[in-house]
Design an enzyme around this catalytic site. Structure first.
Site, PDB file in Angstrom:
ATOM      1  N   HIS A 251     -22.324  -3.316  -8.744  1.00 46.94           N
ATOM      2  CA  HIS A 251     -22.102  -3.966  -9.871  1.00 46.94           C
ATOM      3  C   HIS A 251     -21.035  -4.295 -10.195  1.00 46.94           C
ATOM      4  O   HIS A 251     -20.817  -4.727 -11.357  1.00 46.94           O
ATOM      5  CB  HIS A 251     -23.214  -3.662 -10.990  1.00 46.94           C
ATOM      6  CG  HIS A 251     -24.489  -3.258 -11.189  1.00 46.94           C
ATOM      7  ND1 HIS A 251     -26.159  -3.766 -10.709  1.00 46.94           N
ATOM      8  CD2 HIS A 251     -25.126  -2.072 -10.430  1.00 46.94           C
ATOM      9  CE1 HIS A 251     -27.092  -3.412 -10.768  1.00 46.94           C
ATOM     10  NE2 HIS A 251     -26.651  -1.973 -10.307  1.00 46.94           N
TER      11      HIS A 251
ATOM     12  N   GLU B  17      -1.557   7.764   3.653  1.00 45.86           N
ATOM     13  CA  GLU B  17       0.083   8.437   4.267  1.00 45.86           C
ATOM     14  C   GLU B  17       0.314   8.470   5.411  1.00 45.86           C
ATOM     15  O   GLU B  17       1.262   8.541   5.756  1.00 45.86           O
ATOM     16  CB  GLU B  17       0.049   9.590   3.148  1.00 45.86           C
ATOM     17  CG  GLU B  17       1.093   9.164   1.251  1.00 45.86           C
ATOM     18  CD  GLU B  17       1.756  10.521   1.065  1.00 45.86           C
ATOM     19  OE1 GLU B  17       1.550  10.083   0.158  1.00 45.86           O
ATOM     20  OE2 GLU B  17       1.113  11.754   1.397  1.00 45.86           O
TER      21      GLU B  17
ATOM     22  N   LYS C 236      10.839   6.385  -5.422  1.00 47.43           N
ATOM     23  CA  LYS C 236      12.131   7.278  -5.880  1.00 47.43           C
ATOM     24  C   LYS C 236      13.569   7.133  -6.136  1.00 47.43           C
ATOM     25  O   LYS C 236      14.666   7.462  -6.983  1.00 47.43           O
ATOM     26  CB  LYS C 236      12.085   8.456  -5.110  1.00 47.43           C
ATOM     27  CG  LYS C 236      10.403   9.172  -4.989  1.00 47.43           C
ATOM     28  CD  LYS C 236      10.304  10.582  -4.575  1.00 47.43           C
ATOM     29  CE  LYS C 236       9.355  11.167  -4.337  1.00 47.43           C
ATOM     30  NZ  LYS C 236       8.770  12.821  -2.832  1.00 47.43           N
TER      31      LYS C 236
HETATM   32  O1  PA5 Z   1       1.040  14.475   1.724  1.00 43.64           O
HETATM   33  C1  PA5 Z   1       2.129  14.488   0.932  1.00 43.64           C
HETATM   34  O2  PA5 Z   1       3.193  14.956   1.233  1.00 43.64           O
HETATM   35  C2  PA5 Z   1       2.894  13.844  -0.542  1.00 43.64           C
HETATM   36  O3  PA5 Z   1       1.717  13.400  -0.897  1.00 43.64           O
HETATM   37  C3  PA5 Z   1       3.709  15.118  -1.129  1.00 43.64           C
HETATM   38  O4  PA5 Z   1       2.117  16.421  -0.981  1.00 43.64           O
HETATM   39  C4  PA5 Z   1       3.728  14.710  -2.815  1.00 43.64           C
HETATM   40  O5  PA5 Z   1       4.373  13.559  -2.541  1.00 43.64           O
HETATM   41  C5  PA5 Z   1       4.140  15.914  -3.810  1.00 43.64           C
HETATM   42  O6  PA5 Z   1       5.375  16.385  -3.100  1.00 43.64           O
HETATM   43  P1  PA5 Z   1       6.079  18.121  -3.555  1.00 43.64           P
HETATM   44  O7  PA5 Z   1       5.215  18.963  -3.138  1.00 43.64           O
HETATM   45  O8  PA5 Z   1       7.122  18.425  -2.517  1.00 43.64           O
HETATM   46  O9  PA5 Z   1       6.347  17.858  -4.715  1.00 43.64           O
END
Ligand code: PA5
Length: 448
Positions: free
Chosen positions: A311, A290, A425
């Site tokens: 394996h 990310e 989303k």
């Molecule tokens: O690293 C990040 O920002 C994301 O992976 C969030 O943690 C994830 O989308 C969950 O978001 P939230 O904590 O707002 O529910």
């Protein structure tokens, strides 16, 4: 230092000249991170969190964890992405993936809200609805609007209210969310749930050392003081002169993986040799995936667990497309006592291993594999972690967060945002008929 980076198995692929060439870029990346002048600089709270965390909240986390440990058989953590991966990684690394069966003194800990699987939810709700089970939940969402989390929270809230009645259910619900903003904060305050904070300047995937990770980790019985102490040591020891980056494991790791990318190695495979590292690999993949995968850039972070995957994916790594390199986690002082017994009959011909520790055989497999993969054109970075302890894991978490931020700046991306997560989303909401998405709904439906 509790972590060392051994670059021996990258020597055939990156040269001293490459390191000299990247040195000014490393300096620039580190300086802009430290000065807070780089991209996404409003999200640098994690950089000093191990030192500057809220002591009053920390004490509340420990007190809540003690209560949960005393009063509950089951503790459900509801969250997705950065809101659950860190705590699950730490619990499995320091306890075990089998912690629920092995830790008799702790509540069983389950993770929910990290998918939209009806069958997964059915099973967990069934388990929690059993009469002889006392249950508490911790819903974790910085935004407070994440669908997966919100849906499961609704289901577990209904279950708790049925089990305990609305008034008593409150004592079983813990909410970790934004300090002031957001639906979840408002909802929690109105309902009277105890709340913990995701700091404004700490993004989800950098949040394991905040209440996001610490409450579930403390519920599992892990010493969170030691975890923070390890991270604090990393914060201190890894803040060195960027010109000396070859002697700073975090800066060196960031540099070498970027050089490998430039040489055409676009996939980084995180290699563990212990099943308890599996969820840590998931946390690592999210952190780097990310943070770096944007603007058409970034290494693709993958993971394997050896020797299991030797394996299966081992064949590809040895012999498939030559776009991979490995980052291998070696625990210098392993904690297992398992030994191979002697058998006088030696029918299986294994007596050459009699009396040997499994850890020794595992390490030998690692060495043999590193050499074989190097011969097959796969460079290996070896991360040597001192041991399997709270101190070392806290250190390693901070090490990776720092390396990831520097690496993102070396790539020229903002390592603290995740604009790409929104695309699915939007489509999902439109297809589900969420008000406000009508135009997109028609467009998408016509394509299906
Ligand atoms: O690293 C990040 O920002 C994301 O992976 C969030 O943690 C994830 O989308 C969950 O978001 P939230 O904590 O707002 O529910």
């Amino acid at each position: 230092m509790r972590i060392e980076v051994d670059g021996r198995f990258t020597g055939k692929f990156v040269s001293e000249k490459d390191f000299t060439g990247i040195a000014p870029e490393v300096r620039k990346a580190v300086e802009s991170l430290r000065a807070g002048t780089g991209k996404g600089s409003s999200m640098l709270g994690w950089l000093t969190l191990p030192r500057d965390y809220d002591r009053e909240e920390f004490a509340r986390i420990k007190a809540a964890a003690d209560r949960i440990r005393k009063n509950c058989d089951i503790f459900v953590v509801i969250g997705i992405g950065g809101s659950y991966l860190g705590s699950r990684a730490v619990i499995e690394f320091l306890r075990s993936p089998r912690h629920n069966e092995l830790d008799s003194g702790s509540p069983a800990i389950y993770f929910s809200g990290c998918n939209i699987s009806g069958s997964d939810l059915d099973e967990l709700l069934e388990l929690c609805s059993r009469k002889d089970k006392d249950v508490s939940i911790n819903v974790i969402s910085k935004s407070g609007t994440t669908t997966e989390t919100a849906v499961d929270f609704r289901c577990f809230r209904a279950l708790l209210e049925k089990k305990y009645g609305k008034r008593r259910a409150k004592e079983h619900i813990f909410v970790t969310t934004d300090r002031v903003r957001g639906t979840l904060k408002k909802f929690a305050d109105e309902a009277g749930y105890e709340t913990f904070v995701v700091p404004d300047d700490v993004g989800g995937r950098y949040s394991v050392l905040s209440a996001v990770g610490l409450l579930p980790i403390a519920v599992s019985g892990i010493d969170i003081d030691k975890l923070m102490r390890g991270a604090r040591a990393a914060m201190r020891e890894l803040d060195t002169d960027p010109d000396d980056f070859m002697n700073n494991p975090a800066y060196y790791y960031a540099a070498v993986r970027n050089l490998l990318l430039r040489s055409g190695k676009s996939v980084e495979v995180f290699v563990g040799y212990e099943p308890f590292e599996l969820m840590f690999s998931e946390w690592w993949k999210q952190l780097f995936g990310e943070s770096e995968g944007k603007d058409g850039k970034g290494l693709y972070p993958a993971s394997v667990n050896f020797t299991t995957d030797l394996h299966s994916l081992g064949q590809y790594i040895q012999d498939g497309q030559r776009t991979l390199f490995e980052t291998v986690l070696e625990i210098v002082k392993p904690d297992s006592r398992a030994k191979i017994p002697n058998d006088p009959a030696n029918i299986d011909g294994l007596n050459f291993l009699s009396g040997k520790m499994l850890t020794e055989v595992n390490r030998t497999a690692m060495k043999g594999t590193l050499l074989a993969h190097e011969d097959g054109g796969v460079p290996g970075i070896v991360l040597k972690l001192a041991d399997r302890s709270e101190l070392s894991l806290g250190y390693m978490i901070y090490f990776f967060e720092l390396a990831c931020a520097v690496s993102g700046y070396l790539l020229g991306v903002n390592p603290f945002d995740q604009p790409g997560v929104e695309a699915y989303k939007k489509n999902m909401f439109a297809l589900l008929g969420k008000p406000g998405y009508e135009d997109l709904t028609d467009k998408l439906r016509s394509r299906l």
